[in-house]
Motif scaffolding. Structure first.
Motif, PDB file in Angstrom:
ATOM      1  N   GLY A 107      -0.187   6.632  14.220  1.00  0.00           N
ATOM      2  CA  GLY A 107      -1.191   7.689  14.228  1.00  0.00           C
ATOM      3  C   GLY A 107      -2.258   7.535  13.175  1.00  0.00           C
ATOM      4  O   GLY A 107      -2.509   6.446  12.655  1.00  0.00           O
ATOM      5  N   SER A 108      -2.883   8.657  12.842  1.00  0.00           N
ATOM      6  CA  SER A 108      -4.025   8.633  11.932  1.00  0.00           C
ATOM      7  C   SER A 108      -3.620   8.542  10.475  1.00  0.00           C
ATOM      8  O   SER A 108      -4.450   8.259   9.620  1.00  0.00           O
ATOM      9  N   GLU A 109      -2.359   8.810  10.151  1.00  0.00           N
ATOM     10  CA  GLU A 109      -1.897   8.740   8.770  1.00  0.00           C
ATOM     11  C   GLU A 109      -0.957   7.544   8.586  1.00  0.00           C
ATOM     12  O   GLU A 109      -0.203   7.192   9.493  1.00  0.00           O
ATOM     13  N   PRO A 110      -0.988   6.915   7.401  1.00  0.00           N
ATOM     14  CA  PRO A 110      -0.068   5.802   7.144  1.00  0.00           C
ATOM     15  C   PRO A 110       1.388   6.239   7.234  1.00  0.00           C
ATOM     16  O   PRO A 110       1.724   7.387   6.958  1.00  0.00           O
ATOM     17  N   GLN A 111       2.239   5.325   7.632  1.00  0.00           N
ATOM     18  CA  GLN A 111       3.667   5.591   7.715  1.00  0.00           C
ATOM     19  C   GLN A 111       4.399   4.628   6.789  1.00  0.00           C
ATOM     20  O   GLN A 111       4.208   3.421   6.863  1.00  0.00           O
ATOM     21  N   ALA A 121       0.874  -1.172   0.000  1.00  0.00           N
ATOM     22  CA  ALA A 121       0.000   0.000   0.000  1.00  0.00           C
ATOM     23  C   ALA A 121       0.913   1.225   0.000  1.00  0.00           C
ATOM     24  O   ALA A 121       1.319   1.707   1.056  1.00  0.00           O
ATOM     25  N   ASP A 122       1.287   1.698  -1.190  1.00  0.00           N
ATOM     26  CA  ASP A 122       2.259   2.779  -1.330  1.00  0.00           C
ATOM     27  C   ASP A 122       1.630   4.124  -0.982  1.00  0.00           C
ATOM     28  O   ASP A 122       0.869   4.687  -1.761  1.00  0.00           O
ATOM     29  N   ALA A 123       1.939   4.634   0.204  1.00  0.00           N
ATOM     30  CA  ALA A 123       1.362   5.898   0.657  1.00  0.00           C
ATOM     31  C   ALA A 123       1.885   7.084  -0.142  1.00  0.00           C
ATOM     32  O   ALA A 123       1.269   8.146  -0.147  1.00  0.00           O
ATOM     33  N   PHE A 124       3.021   6.911  -0.825  1.00  0.00           N
ATOM     34  CA  PHE A 124       3.566   7.997  -1.631  1.00  0.00           C
ATOM     35  C   PHE A 124       2.845   8.133  -2.974  1.00  0.00           C
ATOM     36  O   PHE A 124       2.915   9.164  -3.624  1.00  0.00           O
ATOM     37  N   GLY A 125       2.184   7.056  -3.424  1.00  0.00           N
ATOM     38  CA  GLY A 125       1.415   7.122  -4.668  1.00  0.00           C
ATOM     39  C   GLY A 125       2.256   7.150  -5.923  1.00  0.00           C
ATOM     40  O   GLY A 125       1.826   7.709  -6.938  1.00  0.00           O
ATOM     41  N   VAL A 126       3.463   6.557  -5.887  1.00  0.00           N
ATOM     42  CA  VAL A 126       4.343   6.635  -7.049  1.00  0.00           C
ATOM     43  C   VAL A 126       4.656   5.275  -7.675  1.00  0.00           C
ATOM     44  O   VAL A 126       5.138   5.207  -8.811  1.00  0.00           O
ATOM     45  N   LEU A 127       4.414   4.184  -6.970  1.00  0.00           N
ATOM     46  CA  LEU A 127       4.676   2.869  -7.551  1.00  0.00           C
ATOM     47  C   LEU A 127       3.573   2.496  -8.543  1.00  0.00           C
ATOM     48  O   LEU A 127       2.413   2.856  -8.350  1.00  0.00           O
ATOM     49  N   PRO A 128       3.920   1.758  -9.590  1.00  0.00           N
ATOM     50  CA  PRO A 128       2.889   1.317 -10.534  1.00  0.00           C
ATOM     51  C   PRO A 128       1.934   0.331  -9.863  1.00  0.00           C
ATOM     52  O   PRO A 128       2.304  -0.332  -8.886  1.00  0.00           O
ATOM     53  N   PRO A 129       0.708   0.205 -10.393  1.00  0.00           N
ATOM     54  CA  PRO A 129      -0.270  -0.678  -9.754  1.00  0.00           C
ATOM     55  C   PRO A 129       0.054  -2.156  -9.892  1.00  0.00           C
ATOM     56  O   PRO A 129      -0.410  -2.956  -9.090  1.00  0.00           O
ATOM     57  N   ILE A 130       0.863  -2.514 -10.906  1.00  0.00           N
ATOM     58  CA  ILE A 130       1.296  -3.900 -11.039  1.00  0.00           C
ATOM     59  C   ILE A 130       2.585  -3.934 -11.860  1.00  0.00           C
ATOM     60  O   ILE A 130       2.768  -3.139 -12.788  1.00  0.00           O
ATOM     61  N   ALA A 131       3.486  -4.822 -11.498  1.00  0.00           N
ATOM     62  CA  ALA A 131       4.739  -4.990 -12.233  1.00  0.00           C
ATOM     63  C   ALA A 131       5.161  -6.445 -12.149  1.00  0.00           C
ATOM     64  O   ALA A 131       4.973  -7.094 -11.106  1.00  0.00           O
ATOM     65  N   THR A 173      -2.936   6.520  -5.794  1.00  0.00           N
ATOM     66  CA  THR A 173      -2.659   6.926  -7.165  1.00  0.00           C
ATOM     67  C   THR A 173      -3.087   8.377  -7.330  1.00  0.00           C
ATOM     68  O   THR A 173      -3.986   8.854  -6.626  1.00  0.00           O
ATOM     69  N   GLY A 174      -2.428   9.102  -8.231  1.00  0.00           N
ATOM     70  CA  GLY A 174      -2.778  10.499  -8.466  1.00  0.00           C
ATOM     71  C   GLY A 174      -2.235  11.456  -7.431  1.00  0.00           C
ATOM     72  O   GLY A 174      -2.582  12.636  -7.410  1.00  0.00           O
ATOM     73  N   GLY A 175      -1.367  10.976  -6.556  1.00  0.00           N
ATOM     74  CA  GLY A 175      -0.801  11.805  -5.497  1.00  0.00           C
ATOM     75  C   GLY A 175      -0.560  10.984  -4.251  1.00  0.00           C
ATOM     76  O   GLY A 175      -1.036   9.855  -4.138  1.00  0.00           O
ATOM     77  N   SER A 176       0.161  11.552  -3.304  1.00  0.00           N
ATOM     78  CA  SER A 176       0.424  10.867  -2.043  1.00  0.00           C
ATOM     79  C   SER A 176      -0.830  10.845  -1.185  1.00  0.00           C
ATOM     80  O   SER A 176      -1.838  11.483  -1.502  1.00  0.00           O
ATOM     81  N   PHE A 177      -0.763  10.116  -0.072  1.00  0.00           N
ATOM     82  CA  PHE A 177      -1.876  10.070   0.876  1.00  0.00           C
ATOM     83  C   PHE A 177      -2.260  11.492   1.276  1.00  0.00           C
ATOM     84  O   PHE A 177      -1.419  12.314   1.600  1.00  0.00           O
ATOM     85  N   GLY A 178      -3.557  11.781   1.228  1.00  0.00           N
ATOM     86  CA  GLY A 178      -4.049  13.113   1.542  1.00  0.00           C
ATOM     87  C   GLY A 178      -4.303  13.952   0.318  1.00  0.00           C
ATOM     88  O   GLY A 178      -5.028  14.955   0.374  1.00  0.00           O
ATOM     89  N   VAL A 179      -3.701  13.555  -0.831  1.00  0.00           N
ATOM     90  CA  VAL A 179      -3.909  14.262  -2.100  1.00  0.00           C
ATOM     91  C   VAL A 179      -4.519  13.317  -3.129  1.00  0.00           C
ATOM     92  O   VAL A 179      -5.544  13.612  -3.741  1.00  0.00           O
TER      93      VAL A 179
END
Length: 526
Positions: A381-385, A344-354, A427-433
Motif C-alpha cells: 500500500g501507500s505506507e512502508p511495511q 530504511a527503518d520505518a519505525f525510526g529507532v535504529l541508529p543512522p550508522i553502526a 528519524t525523530g519518530g516513525s513513518f508519518g511522524v
C-alpha cells in the motif's frame, strides 16, 4: 557481428520457439523507433522512451514459480519460490507458444556477468520492442557469434491467464524451468520481471562455483578500494553507489569470486520518484535518449514529472552504465574492503550508522531488515511495511539462506572486510511522524566509513539493539547519532524500539540452530 536483419515468416528463435517474424539484435535507435511506431511508448523531452505497465507497476511476487523438475531438487521452497506442477507449466507453455507463433517478436542475445569466467549467455525474446530495449540496456553486450545462449527468457505481457483453465493463481505467472533453462513470463508488462528472473537463475547456479551472488551495488575508490552496498529497493543502493568521488561498478546485482567483485548487469534500474538533479545528478542526467522510463507521468510538453506518483511510487528509469560518469569500463573490481548494509527503518529507532563485528554482520545479513516501500511490489500500500528479507533479497534467493550466509561469512573473514549497518529510513519518530534521514548526512557517514575514519573512534553501545555507534562524526549533528534524543517522547521511543527488537529476535528463531549461539547473541537483546 550479430545479425540485425528482419527474418522471414515462421522463424525459429531458439529453444524450439517459432514466431511469425523475428527482429534480432536490433540497435537502440531501431528499438526506439519500433516502440514508438507500434504505439507501445512515447518519447519524453529528455529523449527517453516512456512506457506504462497498466495494473502491474511492480513485481508480482505471489505469481513467481519454479517448475518441479529433477533440477529443482536443491530448491528452498518459500512463498517467494513456489512450486508449479509440470503439467500446469506444460499447459501454460503450450498457450504461450501458440500466442507467440502469431506475433512479431524481438530477440536479444546478451550475457549476464562481467567476469568472462562466470558470464551466462542468455536470449531474451519479447513481445514488445520497449521490453527488448529495456533488456538491451540492462544486460551486458551481445554474445559472440560462436556462443549459444544457455538460458532463454520469453516475455509475453499480452497473454493473460485464466486461473480456472490454466491452473495459475492469477492472470500473471513468472515461471522458471531449470531443466529446460527457460523463463516464461506472461500477463505483466512490468519490465523488472525480466531482470529479476535472470538474477534468480544466477543465484541458483553460482554458489556451486564458489561465487557469492549478491543483491548489492558496488563502487571503487581512488585507491582501488571496493565497497558493497546491500539493501532492498528504496534503501539507497543506487543513490549511494552513484558517487562522483568513486567509480561505479554497478547498482544492483553482483558476484563475489576469487577474482574479486563483478557486475551481473550492463545498466541501472533506478527508482526515480521525486528525483532531483541537485541531489542525484548522475541519475537525473542519465535519463536521455536510449533510456527507458517506466510509469513516469509526462507534462503536456513531455517533461517528466518525477513528483507525480499517480501511477505508482515505483517509477523507474533503465539506462546503460556508460550514461553514468565515473563508471567502470570492465564492470569488475578487486576484493571488497567495506560492506554497507542499508535499511530504511520505518519505525525510526535504529541508529543512522553502526559498526558490526563479523558475528553481527552475519546476524543482520540473515535478518535483512528494512521497510518495503510503497509500489515496489503489487499489493504493497501507500505506507512502508516493516519486513525481514533474508540476505537482503529473499525473493531472488532460491537456495537455503544459510548457503549464501556461509559464503559471505567465509569471504568476509578471508579478506578482513569492515561492515556497517546504515539506516536511511526515519528519524525523530516513525513513518508519518518523523522525517527521512538526510541524504547529505547519510553520505557524510558513509564516506567516513569508507575512508576508515570510523575504524578507531569512540563508540557508545546501544544495549537494546546490541550495536556500537560512533559518538561523533565530523559534519553530522551528534544528536542524529542518538535516535532516542531525536524523539519528542522518549518513552514512546522505548516502546517502539522494544517492539522492533522483539521482532528481530522472533524472526531470527528460524536461523538460530544453523547460525550458532555466537551469531544469535550478536543480535538485539531483551
Amino acid at each position: 557481428m550479430t545479425e540485425r536483419a528482419v527474418l522471414s515468416e515462421g522463424d525459429t528463435v531458439g529453444a524450439n520457439l517459432h514466431v511469425k517474424q523475428a527482429y534480432r539484435n536490433l540497435t537502440v535507435p531501431q528499438l526506439v523507433e519500433a516502440a514508438l511506431k507500434r504505439g507501445e511508448a512515447v518519447l519524453s523531452a529528455t529523449g527517453a522512451v516512456v512506457a506504462t505497465t497498466g495494473a502491474r507497476t511492480g513485481r508480482s511476487a505471489d505469481d513467481k514459480f519454479v517448475v518441479e523438475t529433477p533440477a529443482a531438487a536443491s530448491m528452498h521452497w518459500t512463498k517467494f519460490h513456489k512450486a508449479m506442477k509440470p503439467e500446469t507449466y506444460a499447459t501454460i507453455k503450450a498457450k504461450a507458444l501458440a500466442h507467440m507463433a502469431e506475433r512479431e517478436m524481438f530477440v536479444l542475445d546478451a550475457s549476464a556477468g562481467a567476469d568472462p569466467a562466470y558470464a551466462l549467455p542468455i536470449r531474451v525474446v519479447t513481445e514488445y520492442a520497449w521490453h527488448n530495449l529495456f533488456a538491451k540496456q540492462l544486460f551486458r553486450d551481445a554474445i559472440s557469434s560462436d556462443q549459444q545462449p544457455q538460458w532463454t527468457v520469453l516475455n509475453l505481457p499480452s497473454l493473460k491467464l485464466d486461473p480456472a483453465v490454466d491452473g495459475s493463481r492469477s492472470e500473471v505467472a513468472a515461471m522458471i524451468n531449470l531443466d529446460e533453462k527457460l523463463i516464461l513470463i506472461v500477463g505483466t508488462e512490468y519490465a523488472g520481471e525480466i531482470k529479476k528472473s535472470i538474477f534468480t537463475v544466477l543465484n541458483m547456479v553460482l554458489p556451486s562455483q564458489g561465487v557469492m551472488p549478491m543483491h548489492c551495488s558496488a563502487n571503487i575508490g581512488s585507491k582501488g578500494d571496493v565497497a558493497l552496498f546491500f539493501g532492498l529497493s528504496g534503501t539507497g543502493k543506487t543513490t549511494l553507489s552513484a558517487d562522483p568521488e568513486r567509480i561505479l561498478i554497478g547498482d544492483d546485482e553482483h558476484g563475489w569470486s576469487a577474482n574479486g567483485v563483478f557486475n551481473f548487469e550492463g545498466g541501472c534500474y533506478a527508482k526515480c520518484i521525486r528525483l532531483r538533479r541537485e541531489s542525484e545528478p548522475e541519475i537525473f542526467d542519465a535519463i536521455r535518449y536510449g533510456a527507458v522510463l517506466e510509469n513516469v507521468v509526462l507534462s503536456d510538453s513531455r517533461d517528466p514529472n518525477y513528483d507525480d506518483a499517480s501511477l505508482t511510487e515505483n517509477t523507474r528509469a533503465a539506462y546503460p552504465l556508460e550514461y553514468i560518469p565515473n563508471v567502470s569500463e570492465t564492470g569488475m573490481g578487486g576484493q571488497p574492503e567495506t560492506i554497507i548494509f542499508l535499511t530504511a527503518d520505518a519505525f525510526g529507532v535504529l541508529p543512522p550508522i553502526a559498526k558490526l563485528s563479523p558475528e553481527q554482520a552475519m546476524y543482520h545479513f540473515l535478518s535483512g531488515y528494512t521497510a518495503k516501500l510503497a509500489g515496489t511490489e503489487t499489493g504493497v500500500g501507500s505506507e512502508p511495511q516493516a519486513t525481514f528479507s533474508t540476505c537482503f533479497g529473499a525473493p531472488f534467493m532460491p537456495l537455503h539462506p544459510t548457503v549464501y550466509a556461509d559464503l559471505l561469512g567465509q569471504k568476509m573473514r578471508e579478506h578482513k572486510v569492515r561492515v556497517f549497518l546504515v539506516n536511511t529510513g526515519w528519524t525523530g519518530g516513525s513513518f508519518g511522524v518523523g522525517k527521512r534521514m538526510s541524504l547529505r548526512d547519510t553520505r557524510t557517514m558513509v564516506h567516513a566509513a569508507l575512508a576508515g575514519k570510523l575504524d578507531a573512534v569512540e563508540m557508545w553501545h546501544d544495549e537494546r539493539f546490541n550495536l556500537d555507534v560512533p559518538v561523533a562524526i565530523e559534519g553530522v549533528d551528534n544528536s542524529v547519532l542518538q535516535p532516542r534524543q531525536t524523539w519528542a517522547d522518549a518513552s514512546e521511543y522505548d516502546r517502539v524500539a522494544d517492539d522492533l527488537a522483539a521482532r528481530f529476535r522472533k524472526n531470527f528463531e528460524q536461523y538460530a540452530e544453523r547460525a550458532g549461539e555466537t551469531v544469535v547473541n550478536a543480535g538485539p537483546q531483551a
